[in-house]
Design an enzyme around this catalytic site. Structure first.
Site, mmCIF file in Angstrom:
data_model
loop_
_atom_site.group_PDB
_atom_site.id
_atom_site.type_symbol
_atom_site.label_atom_id
_atom_site.label_comp_id
_atom_site.label_asym_id
_atom_site.label_seq_id
_atom_site.Cartn_x
_atom_site.Cartn_y
_atom_site.Cartn_z
ATOM 1 N N HIS A 207 0.846 -1.194 0.000
ATOM 2 C CA HIS A 207 0.000 0.000 0.000
ATOM 3 C C HIS A 207 0.878 1.239 0.000
ATOM 4 C CE1 HIS A 207 -3.963 1.973 0.735
ATOM 5 N NE2 HIS A 207 -3.131 2.968 1.025
ATOM 6 N N HIS B 56 -5.950 -0.332 5.894
ATOM 7 C CA HIS B 56 -5.575 0.333 7.151
ATOM 8 C C HIS B 56 -6.285 -0.215 8.398
ATOM 9 C CE1 HIS B 56 -3.492 3.006 4.560
ATOM 10 N NE2 HIS B 56 -4.507 3.766 4.224
ATOM 11 N N ASP C 41 2.099 3.068 3.219
ATOM 12 C CA ASP C 41 1.194 4.192 2.926
ATOM 13 C C ASP C 41 1.968 5.441 2.497
ATOM 14 O OD1 ASP C 41 -1.296 5.380 2.535
ATOM 15 O OD2 ASP C 41 -1.418 6.128 4.585
#
Length: 289
Positions: free
Chosen positions: A29, A179, A244
């Site tokens: 991610h 998440h 992220d």
């Protein structure tokens, strides 16, 4: 912010992590943003990020020891997936992508995305990023990706997990929850949202990303650890991890080395770490063995 952490990040180069990631580890991610003068941001975006082009992503991965990546299209680029596709084309053996699409995309468009390394689509339900999609569009897109063997990535608020659980259990494709469901760690692991999440991740077509520790807790991210551990225990073969990068809309600074060093706390067992970092993303995204 933790003052010591803040001072450590100010005016210094970010460090290399102490934990050595296993060969073939995947950041499942991460994002590329722009550069805006080449890949303009969406006119309907809810935020404007700083540019974080493919070169910045590669430099991060070189620093922390990541070999593979899944570049997730973010809402600031809307359905214009060119920046993500450009990054994948730069390193096609090491990168895959998740696109944002609407139901105007035709068969040729889907094939171009598939040929470009895309293996799924993402829908955002998070309120501060625009809220739930048009569910008629959502359902039509799901029908299209089911024909291609793709999956759907769902970005949810914790408050939406219970209300959306019935919809998710009916999905005819694999689905990935971003998440850790953005759970409120202050409410404890017995909260209804997290218990519903644990039920979902036990389903054979549900995957979960144990990333976003910096979104649901503060450095050194202790509060996130038991939630990630519980998710990995519930679904060791369908958990994913990511940085992220570059942390859009995050108010506090973060060094990705801290997130890498958190991994052995999230996945204590070496076999679980290898599944989390290497085997699971390789299986979902089709990386070479």
């Amino acid at each position: 912010m933790n003052d010591h952490h803040d001072q450590r990040l100010q005016g210094t180069e970010k460090r290399r992590p102490e934990f050595i990631l296993p060969a073939g580890s995947c950041d499942a991610h991460c994002h590329v943003f722009g550069p805006g003068n080449v890949f303009p941001y969406s006119a309907s975006r809810s935020y404007t990020p700083e540019d974080a082009p493919k070169e910045a992503l590669a430099a991060l991965h070189d620093r922390v020891g990541v070999e593979r990546a899944v570049i997730v299209q973010a809402s600031c680029h809307g359905t214009d997936n060119r920046a993500m596709l450009d990054a994948i084309a730069w390193r096609p053996d090491r990168y895959r992508g998740v696109a944002i699409v609407d139901d105007s995309l035709d068969d040729r468009g889907y094939q171009e995305l598939d040929d470009g390394g895309v293996r799924g689509v993402r829908f955002n339900f998070v309120r501060h990023l625009g809220g739930a999609p048009d569910m008629a569009v959502f359902n039509r897109v799901i029908d299209r990706i089911a024909q291609r063997g793709w999956h759907v990535v769902l970005h949810l608020d914790a408050a939406d997990i219970v209300p959306l659980s019935d919809m998710m259990t009916r999905l005819p494709v694999p689905f990935v929850i971003d998440h850790m469901g953005r759970v409120d760690t202050s409410l404890g692991s017995e909260q209804p949202a997290f218990q519903a999440l644990l039920e979902l991740v036990r389903r054979e077509n549900c995957w979960i990303k144990v990333c976003g520790s910096e979104r649901i807790s503060r450095f050194p991210f202790d509060a996130a650890v038991p939630f990630a551990q519980a998710l990995i225990k519930a679904s060791p073969e369908r958990t994913l991890w990511g940085t992220d990068f570059p942390h859009p809309n995050l108010k506090e600074s973060v060094d990705e080395a801290d997130l890498v060093d958190l991994v052995p706390r999230l996945a204590v067992d070496e076999e679980d770490r290898r599944r989390l970092l290497v085997e699971n993303p390789a299986r979902l995204y089709g990386f070479a063995a």
